[in-house]
Design an enzyme around this catalytic site. Sequence first.
Site, PDB file in Angstrom:
ATOM      1  N   ASP A 152       9.484   2.684  -0.816  1.00 26.82           N
ATOM      2  CA  ASP A 152       8.471   3.382  -0.033  1.00 26.82           C
ATOM      3  C   ASP A 152       8.757   3.089   1.443  1.00 26.82           C
ATOM      4  O   ASP A 152       8.359   2.050   1.970  1.00 26.82           O
ATOM      5  CB  ASP A 152       7.066   2.914  -0.432  1.00 26.82           C
ATOM      6  CG  ASP A 152       6.000   3.595   0.411  1.00 26.82           C
ATOM      7  OD1 ASP A 152       4.796   3.371   0.141  1.00 26.82           O
ATOM      8  OD2 ASP A 152       6.349   4.334   1.357  1.00 26.82           O
TER       9      ASP A 152
ATOM     10  N   LYS B 286       5.164   9.442   8.438  1.00 25.88           N
ATOM     11  CA  LYS B 286       5.024   8.904   9.802  1.00 25.88           C
ATOM     12  C   LYS B 286       6.068   9.462  10.780  1.00 25.88           C
ATOM     13  O   LYS B 286       5.966  10.610  11.217  1.00 25.88           O
ATOM     14  CB  LYS B 286       5.003   7.378   9.732  1.00 25.88           C
ATOM     15  CG  LYS B 286       3.785   6.852   8.930  1.00 25.88           C
ATOM     16  CD  LYS B 286       3.705   5.355   8.915  1.00 25.88           C
ATOM     17  CE  LYS B 286       2.685   4.852   7.929  1.00 25.88           C
ATOM     18  NZ  LYS B 286       1.300   4.849   8.419  1.00 25.88           N
TER      19      LYS B 286
ATOM     20  N   TYR C 225       0.861  -1.183   0.000  1.00 26.95           N
ATOM     21  CA  TYR C 225       0.000   0.000   0.000  1.00 26.95           C
ATOM     22  C   TYR C 225       0.893   1.228   0.000  1.00 26.95           C
ATOM     23  O   TYR C 225       1.806   1.333   0.822  1.00 26.95           O
ATOM     24  CB  TYR C 225      -0.891   0.002   1.252  1.00 26.95           C
ATOM     25  CG  TYR C 225      -1.765   1.225   1.391  1.00 26.95           C
ATOM     26  CD1 TYR C 225      -1.497   2.190   2.373  1.00 26.95           C
ATOM     27  CD2 TYR C 225      -2.867   1.429   0.574  1.00 26.95           C
ATOM     28  CE1 TYR C 225      -2.303   3.316   2.514  1.00 26.95           C
ATOM     29  CE2 TYR C 225      -3.681   2.555   0.703  1.00 26.95           C
ATOM     30  CZ  TYR C 225      -3.385   3.496   1.671  1.00 26.95           C
ATOM     31  OH  TYR C 225      -4.169   4.613   1.805  1.00 26.95           O
TER      32      TYR C 225
HETATM   33  P1  KE4 Z   1      -0.474   8.461   4.396  1.00 27.68           P
HETATM   34  O1  KE4 Z   1      -1.004   9.157   3.153  1.00 27.68           O
HETATM   35  O2  KE4 Z   1      -1.533   7.659   5.104  1.00 27.68           O
HETATM   36  O3  KE4 Z   1       0.309   9.388   5.320  1.00 27.68           O
HETATM   37  O4  KE4 Z   1       0.636   7.405   3.903  1.00 27.68           O
HETATM   38  C1  KE4 Z   1       0.282   6.434   2.943  1.00 27.68           C
HETATM   39  C2  KE4 Z   1       1.258   5.275   3.059  1.00 27.68           C
HETATM   40  C3  KE4 Z   1       2.252   5.143   2.110  1.00 27.68           C
HETATM   41  N1  KE4 Z   1       3.152   4.139   2.172  1.00 27.68           N
HETATM   42  C4  KE4 Z   1       3.105   3.227   3.175  1.00 27.68           C
HETATM   43  C5  KE4 Z   1       4.117   2.121   3.208  1.00 27.68           C
HETATM   44  C6  KE4 Z   1       2.113   3.316   4.181  1.00 27.68           C
HETATM   45  O5  KE4 Z   1       2.079   2.393   5.171  1.00 27.68           O
HETATM   46  C7  KE4 Z   1       1.160   4.355   4.124  1.00 27.68           C
HETATM   47  C8  KE4 Z   1       0.039   4.492   5.136  1.00 27.68           C
HETATM   48  N2  KE4 Z   1      -0.068   3.432   6.093  1.00 27.68           N
HETATM   49  C9  KE4 Z   1      -1.408   3.218   6.624  1.00 27.68           C
HETATM   50  C10 KE4 Z   1      -1.284   2.099   7.651  1.00 27.68           C
HETATM   51  N3  KE4 Z   1      -1.122   0.844   7.056  1.00 27.68           N
HETATM   52  C11 KE4 Z   1      -2.013   4.449   7.194  1.00 27.68           C
HETATM   53  C12 KE4 Z   1      -3.190   4.218   8.093  1.00 27.68           C
HETATM   54  C13 KE4 Z   1      -4.451   4.761   7.491  1.00 27.68           C
HETATM   55  O6  KE4 Z   1      -4.676   4.566   6.248  1.00 27.68           O
HETATM   56  O7  KE4 Z   1      -5.238   5.377   8.268  1.00 27.68           O
END
Ligand code: KE4
Length: 429
Positions: A238, A266, A143
């Site tokens: 990523d 994060k 993701y």
């Molecule tokens: P954000 O747009 O949510 O800040 O980041 C997206 C993203 C990109 N790449 C990786 C490897 C990620 O894990 C994420 C976001 N992680 C999720 C948790 N698995 C965010 C939690 C959520 O969607 O509320």
Amino acid sequence: MFKTSAALYERARSVIPGGVNSPVRAFGAVGGTPVFLRSASGAWVEDEDGRRYIDYVGSWGPMLFGHAEPAIVEAVAEAAKSSTSFGAPTRLEAEMAEIVSEIVPSIEMVRMVNSGTEATMSAVRLARGFTGRDKVIKFEGNYHGHADFFLAAAGSGATTFGHPDSPGVPFPAIRDTLLARYNDFQSVARLVEAHGDDIACVIVEPVAGNMGCVPPEPGFLEGLRDICTDRGILLVFDEVMTGFRVARGGAQERYEVIPDLTTLGKVLGGGLPAGAYGGRRDIMEHLAPYGPVYQAGTLSGNPLAMTAGRTALKRILKDPTLYDRLEASGRALEEGTRKNLRDLGLDYCCTRVGSMGSLFFTDCRVTDYEGARSCDTKQYARYFHAMLRRGVYLAPSQFEAFFVSAAHGDDEIEQTLALQREALVEIQA
Ligand code: KE4
């Protein structure tokens, strides 16, 4: 037990879609009412009914030091007195870029944005602009945020909600997204054989965290590095989740594989909204205003997020034993879990890299998306609630990782393992 959360959930659902501002928080994968939190400190969170939990979500990764880390709280409070945003260049942004470049091996130049999604979508646009190619290889179960072209067999919440190719994403948007199988180098080689000169980049979670925690198999990342170098394809790590988490310099430091571009988020923002993408200078200089590839953001490099991030990264830089302590806590949790499983005759699958990991409710060794999806998600849901009732706050989905922070001490780990044993016994009944 969750009376106030239930009332707040009802209230929120009348004005926020699903009552949440991010789908995975809605407990869709585990059922029940999402717990509304009102405060947190260290390894502990507190809900609106005053119940306290040992926290293994950690805001989905940012809380490397635990909640309300005093230096971060104080620095942000002080910075806010000088305004919360300027929309102009600041000394702080230059300092933050220097610190990121010092810590992350692949980064010579870096651009700040406001989320991981912005970081990854911008990195792919830059890769396409730099190479003049359109296709992108991603991996099933990885993701990278919710940009249209990523929502093909995405992980995290997209898996939970059963429409990996979300409505609203027109087919042309994902026409250039090629899907490979995680930890299966041959699946990449076949795509490169078929599309090689049209592929701008391979984007990968160097340690997968969005199908649960799935470590790279030996040689997998090295193979990606080599085939990208051979074919003029950019390798994008990523590291939104793994950055500053699995090692000071992220997965690229831990596995000694250097990508061309890296995305971050994060931990980068110390819990405030921040993302970044960076890498080789010759690539990054293609970005506006220096070069032709456009990307922008009103609050990018925001002084509060940069203050929180700088405080976090400075602590990362100057704390010589931080990653040894995180490794020790992660190992203690893993070894204790394996002992609980052995004692109870359960053969669930444990994975871990440093202070992130998963307990998969399947008896197979999980190395890819297919393996992760073979889990008994209903049993995971029962485990989740059995732990929640006992005061342990886990990710409300089998397809997420747990995170241990520097604030999780021996007491928290020991308490967790004792409660886990009770929970595992309960759900066998
Ligand atoms: P954000 O747009 O949510 O800040 O980041 C997206 C993203 C990109 N790449 C990786 C490897 C990620 O894990 C994420 C976001 N992680 C999720 C948790 N698995 C965010 C939690 C959520 O969607 O509320």
